[in-house]
Design an enzyme around this catalytic site. Structure first.
Site, PDB file in Angstrom:
ATOM      1  N   SER A 143       0.857  -1.191   0.000  1.00  0.00           N
ATOM      2  CA  SER A 143       0.000   0.000   0.000  1.00  0.00           C
ATOM      3  C   SER A 143       0.885   1.231   0.000  1.00  0.00           C
ATOM      4  CB  SER A 143      -0.851   0.011   1.278  1.00  0.00           C
ATOM      5  OG  SER A 143      -1.542   1.227   1.407  1.00  0.00           O
ATOM      6  N   TYR A 178      -2.541   0.069  10.572  1.00  0.00           N
ATOM      7  CA  TYR A 178      -2.612  -0.378   9.174  1.00  0.00           C
ATOM      8  C   TYR A 178      -1.264  -0.155   8.490  1.00  0.00           C
ATOM      9  CZ  TYR A 178      -4.027  -0.658   4.255  1.00  0.00           C
ATOM     10  OH  TYR A 178      -4.116  -0.995   2.917  1.00  0.00           O
TER      11      TYR A 178
HETATM   12  P1  NDP Z   1     -11.530  -5.198  -0.632  1.00  0.00           P
HETATM   13  O1  NDP Z   1     -12.068  -4.994   0.745  1.00  0.00           O
HETATM   14  O2  NDP Z   1     -12.441  -4.978  -1.790  1.00  0.00           O
HETATM   15  O3  NDP Z   1     -10.880  -6.636  -0.763  1.00  0.00           O
HETATM   16  C1  NDP Z   1     -10.216  -7.270   0.291  1.00  0.00           C
HETATM   17  C2  NDP Z   1     -10.189  -8.754   0.017  1.00  0.00           C
HETATM   18  O4  NDP Z   1      -9.502  -9.403   1.094  1.00  0.00           O
HETATM   19  C3  NDP Z   1     -11.580  -9.352  -0.064  1.00  0.00           C
HETATM   20  O5  NDP Z   1     -11.646 -10.198  -1.177  1.00  0.00           O
HETATM   21  C4  NDP Z   1     -11.703 -10.147   1.218  1.00  0.00           C
HETATM   22  O6  NDP Z   1     -12.487 -11.308   0.993  1.00  0.00           O
HETATM   23  C5  NDP Z   1     -10.263 -10.533   1.466  1.00  0.00           C
HETATM   24  N1  NDP Z   1     -10.005 -10.952   2.837  1.00  0.00           N
HETATM   25  C6  NDP Z   1     -10.145 -10.237   3.977  1.00  0.00           C
HETATM   26  N2  NDP Z   1      -9.870 -11.013   5.056  1.00  0.00           N
HETATM   27  C7  NDP Z   1      -9.529 -12.233   4.558  1.00  0.00           C
HETATM   28  C8  NDP Z   1      -9.152 -13.466   5.154  1.00  0.00           C
HETATM   29  N3  NDP Z   1      -9.056 -13.601   6.478  1.00  0.00           N
HETATM   30  N4  NDP Z   1      -8.886 -14.510   4.342  1.00  0.00           N
HETATM   31  C9  NDP Z   1      -9.000 -14.396   2.994  1.00  0.00           C
HETATM   32  N5  NDP Z   1      -9.355 -13.272   2.380  1.00  0.00           N
HETATM   33  C10 NDP Z   1      -9.620 -12.198   3.158  1.00  0.00           C
HETATM   34  O7  NDP Z   1     -10.278  -4.226  -0.721  1.00  0.00           O
HETATM   35  P2  NDP Z   1      -9.103  -4.035  -1.812  1.00  0.00           P
HETATM   36  O8  NDP Z   1      -9.369  -4.829  -3.006  1.00  0.00           O
HETATM   37  O9  NDP Z   1      -8.873  -2.610  -1.930  1.00  0.00           O
HETATM   38  O10 NDP Z   1      -7.875  -4.662  -0.995  1.00  0.00           O
HETATM   39  C11 NDP Z   1      -6.959  -5.591  -1.550  1.00  0.00           C
HETATM   40  C12 NDP Z   1      -5.564  -5.278  -1.029  1.00  0.00           C
HETATM   41  O11 NDP Z   1      -5.154  -4.006  -1.533  1.00  0.00           O
HETATM   42  C13 NDP Z   1      -5.459  -5.193   0.487  1.00  0.00           C
HETATM   43  O12 NDP Z   1      -4.288  -5.839   0.922  1.00  0.00           O
HETATM   44  C14 NDP Z   1      -5.381  -3.700   0.738  1.00  0.00           C
HETATM   45  O13 NDP Z   1      -4.710  -3.390   1.941  1.00  0.00           O
HETATM   46  C15 NDP Z   1      -4.598  -3.251  -0.484  1.00  0.00           C
HETATM   47  N6  NDP Z   1      -4.719  -1.831  -0.793  1.00  0.00           N
HETATM   48  C16 NDP Z   1      -5.929  -1.279  -1.198  1.00  0.00           C
HETATM   49  C17 NDP Z   1      -6.020   0.072  -1.429  1.00  0.00           C
HETATM   50  C18 NDP Z   1      -7.310   0.719  -1.815  1.00  0.00           C
HETATM   51  O14 NDP Z   1      -7.393   1.969  -1.830  1.00  0.00           O
HETATM   52  N7  NDP Z   1      -8.355  -0.018  -2.158  1.00  0.00           N
HETATM   53  C19 NDP Z   1      -4.863   0.960  -1.302  1.00  0.00           C
HETATM   54  C20 NDP Z   1      -3.658   0.279  -0.897  1.00  0.00           C
HETATM   55  C21 NDP Z   1      -3.600  -1.050  -0.656  1.00  0.00           C
HETATM   56  P3  NDP Z   1     -13.474 -12.026   2.029  1.00  0.00           P
HETATM   57  O15 NDP Z   1     -14.026 -10.959   2.933  1.00  0.00           O
HETATM   58  O16 NDP Z   1     -14.480 -12.658   1.141  1.00  0.00           O
HETATM   59  O17 NDP Z   1     -12.612 -13.026   2.725  1.00  0.00           O
END
Ligand code: NDP
Length: 244
Positions: A142, A155
């Site tokens: 991130s 975070y």
């Molecule tokens: P979302 O919330 O849309 O996606 C997060 C994903 O992580 C979901 O598919 C969720 O699936 C999964 N997840 C959460 N907990 C678990 C778990 N215990 N086991 C398996 N899967 C899990 O957010 P983003 O797509 O934005 O996030 C994806 C990555 O990008 C993250 O690491 C985030 O920190 C990073 N990021 C995002 C930014 C943004 O602005 N969007 C900026 C910088 C970094 P489910 O709940 O179905 O398990």
């Protein structure tokens, strides 16, 4: 696509946002996808979309905080497809809050998903990459791995850790193994929905006014994967042009 360029690619957190967009993009490029997350209904929707477009994907319920679950996710992919070429460590949560709010359970959840989840992925895939003599780790860190703002202490701490662990992996790994860190800025997704602290939620509404689509991150991952095997894209930072 030839069998030498068609890769077996595992993506965690593929039920929404960046993980979902990455699975869609890489399946459209002709790769074999194996996608995991906890929400099985969302994974089923993803699988239907990919298959309707002629792509190949397996979807599995996966909790990245459970080491045995991650080992089985990777082990099953290996058994069914004969190899694992890429592991995209994407799953993450971001319940931002000030430290003095003492939302200690949310701190734990961030550490569990964003740090232990990443380590569980490395532990499961690294021995396979070593045996195969090749493989590619992609960590979704991130912009929070590069700077801290009020409410992002924990975070950002988890993302600094993800950055450091991934860089250490790159330095230690056999030269046949590629390692890429992708650091997105503000991307449209469900990420901010995990914020429970009212002040942090309000601040994020302004901060997240300018977003880029998750497909922008998927495209960057596709770029890194598509390089010749002797080229390793170490790190990419991708954010909205207006984000400072
Ligand atoms: P979302 O919330 O849309 O996606 C997060 C994903 O992580 C979901 O598919 C969720 O699936 C999964 N997840 C959460 N907990 C678990 C778990 N215990 N086991 C398996 N899967 C899990 O957010 P983003 O797509 O934005 O996030 C994806 C990555 O990008 C993250 O690491 C985030 O920190 C990073 N990021 C995002 C930014 C943004 O602005 N969007 C900026 C910088 C970094 P489910 O709940 O179905 O398990």
């Amino acid at each position: 696509m030839s069998t030498t360029t068609r890769k077996v690619i595992l993506v965690t957190g593929a039920s929404s946002g960046i993980g979902e967009a990455t699975a869609l993009r890489l399946a459209a490029d002709g790769h074999q996808l194996v996608a995991g997350a906890r929400r099985e209904d969302r994974l089923a929707d993803l699988a239907a979309k990919v298959r309707a477009d002629g792509g190949s994907i397996d979807v599995r319920r996966l909790d990245v905080t459970d080491r045995a679950d991650v080992a089985e996710f990777v082990g099953r992919a290996l058994r069914e497809h004969g190899r694992v070429d890429v592991f995209v460590n994407n799953a993450g949560v971001m319940p931002l809050s000030r430290l003095d709010s003492l939302l200690v359970d949310e701190w734990d959840r961030m550490l569990d998903v964003n740090v232990r989840g990443l380590l569980n992925g490395i532990a499961a895939a690294l021995p396979i990459f070593q045996r195969q003599g090749g493989g590619h780790f992609v960590t979704i860190a991130s912009i929070g791995a590069h700077r801290v703002v009020p409410t992002s202490a924990v975070y950002s701490g988890t993302k600094y850790a993800a950055w450091a662990i991934t860089e250490g992996l790159r330095l230690e790994a056999d030269p046949s193994i590629r390692v890429t860190t992708v650091s997105p800025g503000v991307v449209e997704s469900e990420l901010a929905s995990t914020i429970t602290e009212p002040g942090a939620r309000e601040a994020m509404r302004t901060y997240r006014a300018d977003t880029i689509p998750p497909s922008a991150i998927a495209d960057a991952i596709a770029f890194a994967l598509g390089q010749p095997s002797d080229i390793d894209v170490n790190e990419l930072i991708i954010r909205p042009t207006r984000q400072r």
